[in-house]
Design a protein around this motif. Structure first.
Motif, PDB file in Angstrom:
ATOM      1  N   VAL A   1      54.622-106.494 -16.441  1.00 29.20           N
ATOM      2  CA  VAL A   1      53.860-106.213 -16.724  1.00 29.20           C
ATOM      3  C   VAL A   1      55.190-104.391 -17.497  1.00 29.20           C
ATOM      4  O   VAL A   1      54.312-103.863 -19.034  1.00 29.20           O
ATOM      5  CB  VAL A   1      53.257-104.976 -15.429  1.00 29.20           C
ATOM      6  N   SER A   2      55.792-104.039 -17.623  1.00 28.79           N
ATOM      7  CA  SER A   2      57.130-103.080 -17.736  1.00 28.79           C
ATOM      8  C   SER A   2      57.397-103.544 -19.412  1.00 28.79           C
ATOM      9  O   SER A   2      56.972-103.066 -19.899  1.00 28.79           O
ATOM     10  CB  SER A   2      58.584-102.800 -17.164  1.00 28.79           C
TER      11      SER A   2
ATOM     12  N   MET B   1      51.669 -93.992 -19.564  1.00 30.66           N
ATOM     13  CA  MET B   1      52.428 -92.755 -18.854  1.00 30.66           C
ATOM     14  C   MET B   1      53.482 -92.945 -19.180  1.00 30.66           C
ATOM     15  O   MET B   1      53.954 -92.130 -18.569  1.00 30.66           O
ATOM     16  CB  MET B   1      52.252 -93.700 -17.796  1.00 30.66           C
ATOM     17  N   VAL B   2      54.195 -94.169 -19.950  1.00 26.87           N
ATOM     18  CA  VAL B   2      55.632 -93.636 -19.736  1.00 26.87           C
ATOM     19  C   VAL B   2      55.987 -93.174 -21.568  1.00 26.87           C
ATOM     20  O   VAL B   2      57.056 -92.654 -21.494  1.00 26.87           O
ATOM     21  CB  VAL B   2      56.130 -95.106 -19.966  1.00 26.87           C
TER      22      VAL B   2
ATOM     23  N   SER C   1      53.445-102.999  -6.298  1.00 29.78           N
ATOM     24  CA  SER C   1      51.367-102.163  -6.273  1.00 29.78           C
ATOM     25  C   SER C   1      51.568-103.106  -4.909  1.00 29.78           C
ATOM     26  O   SER C   1      49.958-103.253  -3.952  1.00 29.78           O
ATOM     27  CB  SER C   1      50.652-102.686  -7.163  1.00 29.78           C
ATOM     28  N   GLU C   2      52.228-104.348  -4.737  1.00 31.17           N
ATOM     29  CA  GLU C   2      52.063-105.299  -3.474  1.00 31.17           C
ATOM     30  C   GLU C   2      52.329-104.712  -2.252  1.00 31.17           C
ATOM     31  O   GLU C   2      51.948-104.782  -1.582  1.00 31.17           O
ATOM     32  CB  GLU C   2      52.976-107.021  -3.473  1.00 31.17           C
TER      33      GLU C   2
ATOM     34  N   ALA D   1      57.999 -97.518 -15.259  1.00 30.42           N
ATOM     35  CA  ALA D   1      57.349 -98.868 -15.281  1.00 30.42           C
ATOM     36  C   ALA D   1      57.492 -99.176 -14.377  1.00 30.42           C
ATOM     37  O   ALA D   1      56.465-100.438 -14.237  1.00 30.42           O
ATOM     38  CB  ALA D   1      57.742 -99.021 -16.839  1.00 30.42           C
ATOM     39  N   LEU D   2      59.059-100.092 -14.311  1.00 31.21           N
ATOM     40  CA  LEU D   2      59.052-101.071 -12.491  1.00 31.21           C
ATOM     41  C   LEU D   2      58.309 -99.815 -11.288  1.00 31.21           C
ATOM     42  O   LEU D   2      57.791-100.890 -11.102  1.00 31.21           O
ATOM     43  CB  LEU D   2      60.623-101.209 -12.972  1.00 31.21           C
ATOM     44  N   GLY D   3      58.768 -99.498 -11.521  1.00 30.53           N
ATOM     45  CA  GLY D   3      58.360 -98.685 -10.460  1.00 30.53           C
ATOM     46  C   GLY D   3      57.477 -97.831  -9.677  1.00 30.53           C
ATOM     47  O   GLY D   3      56.446 -97.403  -8.657  1.00 30.53           O
ATOM     48  N   GLU D   4      56.069 -97.944 -10.677  1.00 30.24           N
ATOM     49  CA  GLU D   4      54.811 -97.325 -10.875  1.00 30.24           C
ATOM     50  C   GLU D   4      53.875 -98.192  -9.613  1.00 30.24           C
ATOM     51  O   GLU D   4      53.734 -98.976  -9.873  1.00 30.24           O
ATOM     52  CB  GLU D   4      54.337 -97.212 -12.243  1.00 30.24           C
ATOM     53  N   THR D   5      53.043 -96.921  -8.905  1.00 29.24           N
ATOM     54  CA  THR D   5      52.892 -97.519  -8.409  1.00 29.24           C
ATOM     55  C   THR D   5      50.947 -97.421  -8.080  1.00 29.24           C
ATOM     56  O   THR D   5      50.431 -98.391  -8.174  1.00 29.24           O
ATOM     57  CB  THR D   5      53.033 -97.440  -6.373  1.00 29.24           C
ATOM     58  N   MET D   6      50.347 -96.592  -7.996  1.00 25.32           N
ATOM     59  CA  MET D   6      49.543 -96.679  -8.020  1.00 25.32           C
ATOM     60  C   MET D   6      48.621 -96.857  -9.293  1.00 25.32           C
ATOM     61  O   MET D   6      47.593 -97.448  -9.187  1.00 25.32           O
ATOM     62  CB  MET D   6      48.752 -94.637  -7.212  1.00 25.32           C
TER      63      MET D   6
END
Lengths: 318, 365, 410
Positions: free
Chosen positions: A83-84, A179-180, A268-269, A237-242
């Motif tokens: 995804v990133s 977003m990024v 997200s998990e 991107a790697l850390g994006e959660t919500m």
């Protein structure tokens, strides 16, 4: 970041009033130390909390009671990277274009406003991006997925049943890209604006077209900065959660980018399952967080290596 | 710990007797603080009561936190909707005075909790889980547990399947494909629903009850009840399971119980809890009979508990907990939750039992 | 010819402007080649000014046909993509035929960059539009949202609002105060740390092992999942309080405060501040520093008066990014600052609700599950206010930066 030119040595100076220097240097040094200390603690925290999941025999309830951690975590790691990667592949060219547009193409007054607006976009909370992705982007992607599947279905990436809701890893990647984008643009734009005018004017004066001028002066000057901005965006991107959590219908690993219920990302998990998690399950999730840490580490090592090799080449040739 | 084990087994043997015994050992202040709505005690109860846990109770908790101030004006209740697991963990660690949880504590957790005392459960929040769907032109369907299980397991893939048609004579079923929507986050709702499928349709549904949807079945999913409901509302042919209070305009399945079909309702849900057995492992918790054939019982019900300790460190906390706990299970409290969150009120039997446990709370030591 | 320019300029380092002798050679090379490509007349090397109109019209028509043929249902996205692609290609070809390769390439890239800009604007406008269109009407109709909190607001009120048209109860004041307090506190912690650390890295470290370690770990820090930062801050503070104050319930329950949330957010903010500030300090040209040293200015004065002001606009941008990175966080704030319905002005005691937490909880768990619209309205209004807050912080950062920054030609 590390590259451009060797730092100037402090000139020799009389030692009469060097107190200011010493204090200032001390404060700067302290800033660095704080970062290292905090990080050491975070790493320690992550490690101690995730040991029961990583080594259940020694620290946890025993292997028979624990799940196979690596089997559990690798699809998540793969999903996070996928995804990133999608987000960066989509966002990088656009961000470069927008930054150049602001720094070198747009009318001056207009450019300032755009720069400001783009900065603002970085400020939109990820919950809003998530809601937007869920309500606006996902339905928009459904016909595209159908088309991709019908025409390019022989590629594993577009195989499988195309999603009827658009809640796929590719959609998440698109939302992450949006977003990024502001993050990359903000940093790149500032770097592009710092390119010495002398160089630019010299290039133009030599008859170079604007594009050639950009290729000759802007890119070499800004290379380190561009990579830095990509790294920052990647971190996000790697850390994006919500946003991912809200947009994606998660599932196990799959090569297909257009199916729902396939792939998931580590943040997200964690966000989805941590609230109801207890004991061993919590350890698994935090261990997954540790793996995200490891991914970031590896990616950054590679990026640093690239930057450094470029820097050496540039220095060696000059 | 030995004491707490003894206490627990004693509780199973006879709750009422134990409550009496505990009362007799109480000091006068505690007896005073008890009572149905705690009117005499209201002047003494003040301060900040902190709890955390299940987000399913969030709406009801908002109503309770506001409502309790009418009885005890100086009592502030703060509730952290961090999720059941985190709530129980915070409760064990002492960060929360009480926990909200969609499932009962297991033996290990109970041992760790409450220091020298032991925890007990109060089934404060009862919510029917509806099987809701979005199918153009169809408002209500009947389904036997087996059929529901097959639909959610992906064995029945079209709405005009013979099995569905057979149970719904006279309903015109379109040939739309079925899109199963499940919760992407771990949740008590999923655990209750899978427990129901496993209990009532064990042949068609082979997965154990769990708070995560079976991995083999992943399909469309969304986060939280609001997520699955909005996704189902947006997708023609979608079916999901969700807290009944939140399903909005979706149509619902009348669930097969014995020979009849039962629509969800507050009463049907409450009677399911009423007829449920006591959990021998966890004091105050209930085990629902999913395969019940009793008339008018809606078997897909989620019970969300409040978990308290039977002893607290100081008088103030004891009073806070008693005041709040008693308000929540009081008729006023249950009506407030019903009005705001759409939950089903608890029955008189449960209320009496919970009141006894709450009144038996003492100061530790 | 362009390749000649490249091969000649490749080795140059970024700080070196092209040298004079090269410049003199270049026009000589240029003329003959250009002459060969301008065989016909003076006007032949310029395409007519209406070319782009023709190209655009043609592209739109062709794209419409292609889209209709390719997709079963007419897809706007596909149409725009194809039309844009056709336009760029046709402009490139026209320019290539009527002008020369250099100009065509230049034109091509100019179009690509404009395209990138437009591509970027579409989703961004769409996001902003979603927020403004859904948040603004609520805010205008209920200005009281800004001055009330959620104390005493229960689901029954929302049901009344939705079904009977009663006025919208409650508000976002508690979230507003919480977000501002937590964000400001987090900035106060992380901006100085981040700034000084990057000054150390760029101005003092000389690439020693220590600085390499910092650089490396700052990179790693960008990958900390936000919930982990929250859990970490919470666990750390709990431990501290257990050691210092004791394990009484009162002590344990005092861990969750706005300050704890600020600490958690700092862990997320610091790497962004360092990374962007470092970059901005690196590009400050060494001539400036040397000029300052040559005048006998001390190093720390040089940094304060020359280096920082020069880089200030970029630093402000980076700080804004860092603030923006954390203002939207929900999970770490929920586990560190709790979730309160009342306004709390003191970030050092009691629970505090941050705006994103409030927005998120209102979206996923409406106050009245059966009547979600009022919660939705509060959430969108909150999102709009959140953006305005960050805009304000951003503006403040820019004003400060402008006051510090030297006048440049740009």
């Amino acid at each position: 970041m590390t590259t451009t030119s060797p730092r100037t040595k402090t000139p020799a100076r009389n030692t009469t009033s060097a107190v200011g220097d010493k204090v200032f240097k001390g404060m700067s040094w302290t800033g660095g130390v704080i970062i290292l200390v905090v990080l050491a603690f975070v790493a320690l925290f992550l490690l101690t909390r995730s040991l029961p999941a990583i080594a259940p025999d020694t620290f946890g309830p025993g292997a028979d009671q624990a799940i196979d951690f690596w089997g559990y975590v690798w699809p998540l790691m793969a999903g996070t990277v996928i995804v990133s990667a999608i987000a960066l592949l989509l966002a990088t060219p656009v961000a470069m274009g927008v930054s150049l547009f602001i720094s070198h193409y747009a009318p001056r007054r207009f450019a300032n406003t755009i720069g400001y607006v783009i900065d603002l976009l970085a400020a939109i909370p990820s919950v809003v991006y998530g809601a937007w992705g869920m309500l606006v982007i996902a339905p928009l992607m459904v016909p595209i997925y159908q088309w991709l599947h019908d025409n390019l279905g022989f590629i594993p990436l577009f195989a499988g049943d195309p999603s009827t809701t658009g809640r796929t890893i590719l959609t998440s990647g698109v939302v992450l890209a949006v977003m990024v984008l502001p993050i990359m643009t903000a940093l790149c734009r500032e770097i592009f604006l710092q390119v010495p005018h002398l160089q630019e004017e010299a290039a133009l004066g030599l008859g170079a077209t604007r594009w050639e001028m950009i290729k000759m002066t802007v890119f070499p000057f800004a290379r380190a900065g561009i990579i830095s901005s990509i790294m920052l965006a990647l971190g996000r991107a790697l850390g994006e959660t919500m946003a991912v959590t809200m947009v994606l219908s998660p599932g196990g690993f799959s090569w297909s980018l257009i199916t729902s219920g396939a792939n998931a990302t580590i943040p997200s998990e964690i966000a989805l399952n941590f609230p109801e998690a207890f004991g061993q399950r919590q350890a698994e999730l935090i261990a997954a967080g540790l793996m995200l840490f490891v991914i970031t580490l590896i990616v950054n090592v590679i990026a640093r290596a690239i930057v450094n090799s470029h820097a050496k080449k540039a220095e060696g040739l000059s | 710990m030995k004491f707490s084990r003894f206490y627990r087994s004693a509780a199973i043997a006879s709750v009422a007797a134990l409550a009496l015994a505990a009362c007799s050992s109480d000091d006068a202040a505690d007896e005073n603080a008890g009572g149905d709505s705690g009117d005499q005690a209201s002047a003494e109860v003040s301060g900040n009561l902190i709890g955390g846990g299940a987000s399913s109770q969030e709406a009801a908790m908002t109503a309770w936190a506001a409502g309790v101030t009418e009885v005890h004006p100086d009592l502030t209740v703060n509730y952290d909707p961090v999720g059941s697991g985190s709530g129980r963990e915070g409760f064990i660690a002492g960060q929360y005075t009480f926990a909200g949880s969609d499932s009962a504590m297991d033996a290990e957790e109970q041992e760790q909790a409450c220091g020298s005392g032991s925890p007990f459960h109060v089934p404060s929040y009862i919510s029917p889980v509806a099987v809701a769907f979005n199918l153009e032109g169809v408002d209500s369907l009947n389904m036997k547990p087996d059929t529901i299980a097959k639909v959610f397991a992906g064995e029945i893939t079209s709405w005009d399947d013979a099995e569905i048609a057979e149970q719904n004579e006279g309903v015109e079923l379109p040939a739309t494909g079925i899109t199963v929507v499940h919760r992407s986050d771990d949740s008590g709702t999923t655990e209750n629903f899978t427990d129901y499928l496993n209990g009532a349709a064990g042949d068609a549904w082979t997965w154990e009850a769990a708070d995560a949807w079976p991995e083999e079945l992943t399909g469309e999913s969304a986060q939280q009840t609001s997520g699955v409901v909005s996704l189902t509302t947006d997708t023609d042919g979608a079916i999901t399971y969700a807290d009944a209070s939140q399903i909005g305009g979706l149509s619902t399945v009348a669930v097969g119980v014995g020979e009849d079909y039962v629509e969800y309702s507050a009463e049907a849900a409450a009677s399911a809890v009423e007829t449920a057995e006591e959990d021998p492992e966890s004091e105050g918790a209930r085990i629902l009979d999913r395969s019940t054939e009793e008339e008018g019982v809606y078997p897909i019900v989620m019970i969300s508990y409040h978990i308290f300790c039977d002893t607290y460190d100081n008088e103030e906390m004891v009073n806070q907990v008693k005041a709040f706990g008693n308000y929540v299970i009081s008729e006023d409290g249950q009506i407030a939750a019903e009005d705001s969150a759409g939950s089903a009120p608890i029955s008189e039997t449960i209320r009496e039992e919970a009141t006894q446990r709450l009144d038996a709370i003492t100061v530790a030591g | 010819m362009s390749s000649q320019i490249h091969s000649r300029t490749k080795p140059k380092t970024p700080v070196q402007p092209p040298q004079g002798p090269d410049g003199e050679k270049k026009p000589e090379e240029m003329t003959p080649k250009n002459k060969t490509s301008r065989l016909d007349s003076l006007t032949a090397n310029r395409k007519p000014s209406w070319t782009w109109v023709a190209a655009a019209a043609g592209s739109i028509v062709v794209a419409a046909i292609v889209t209709a043929l390719l997709f079963e249902s007419f897809s706007i996205v596909g149409f725009v993509l194809i039309a844009g692609l056709l336009y760029i290609v046709s402009m490139y070809v026209t320019s290539r035929v009527l002008e020369n390769r250099l100009k065509a390439t230049d034109e091509f890239w100019r179009h690509l960059i404009w395209t990138a800009f437009i591509i970027a604007l579409v989703p961004l406008i769409s996001v902003i539009w979603s927020v403004v269109s859904q948040g603004l009407p609520t805010l205008l109709a209920n200005p009281g949202l800004l001055t009330t909190d959620m104390k005493g607001v229960v689901g029954a009120d929302d049901i009344a609002t939705q079904t009977e048209g009663a006025p919208l109860q409650g508000g976002i004041l508690h979230g507003l105060i919480g977000t501002v307090a937590i964000t400001v506190l987090a900035s106060v912690i992380s901006i100085p740390v981040g700034l000084f650390a990057s000054i150390y890295l760029v101005e003092y470290a000389n690439r020693n092992a220590f600085s390499r370690a910092i650089r490396f770990f700052v990179d790693v820090m960008t990958g900390i999942p936000s919930i982990v930062a929250g859990l970490f801050a919470f666990a750390g503070l709990s431990l501290l309080i257990e050691l210092v104050v004791g394990t009484s319930p009162q002590a344990l329950q005092s861990v969750k405060t706005g300050f704890a949330a600020a600490l958690a957010l700092s862990v997320l903010m610091i790497p962004v501040v360092v990374r962007s500030t470092e970059e901005m300090l690196e590009v400050v040209s060494d001539e400036l520093r040397e000029a300052s040293y040559a005048l006998g200015v001390r190093k720390w004065r040089t940094i304060m008066k020359v280096v920082l002001p020069t880089a200030m606009s970029g630093i402000a941008s980076g700080v804004t990014l860092a603030i923006a990175r954390v203002t939207g966080e929900t999970a770490p704030i929920l586990v560190t600052a709790g979730y309160a319905a009342t306004t709390n002005w003191n970030p050092f005691s009691e629970w505090m609700t941050a705006l994103p937490v409030f927005i998120y909880r209102q979206l996923v768990n409406p106050t009245a599950p059966a009547a979600g619209d009022p919660s939705m309205a509060r959430a969108w209004a909150g999102a709009l206010v959140l953006i305005v807050i960050v805009m304000g912080l951003n503006l403040a950062a820019r004003v400060i930066a402008k006051n510090f920054a030297p006048k440049t030609g740009k």
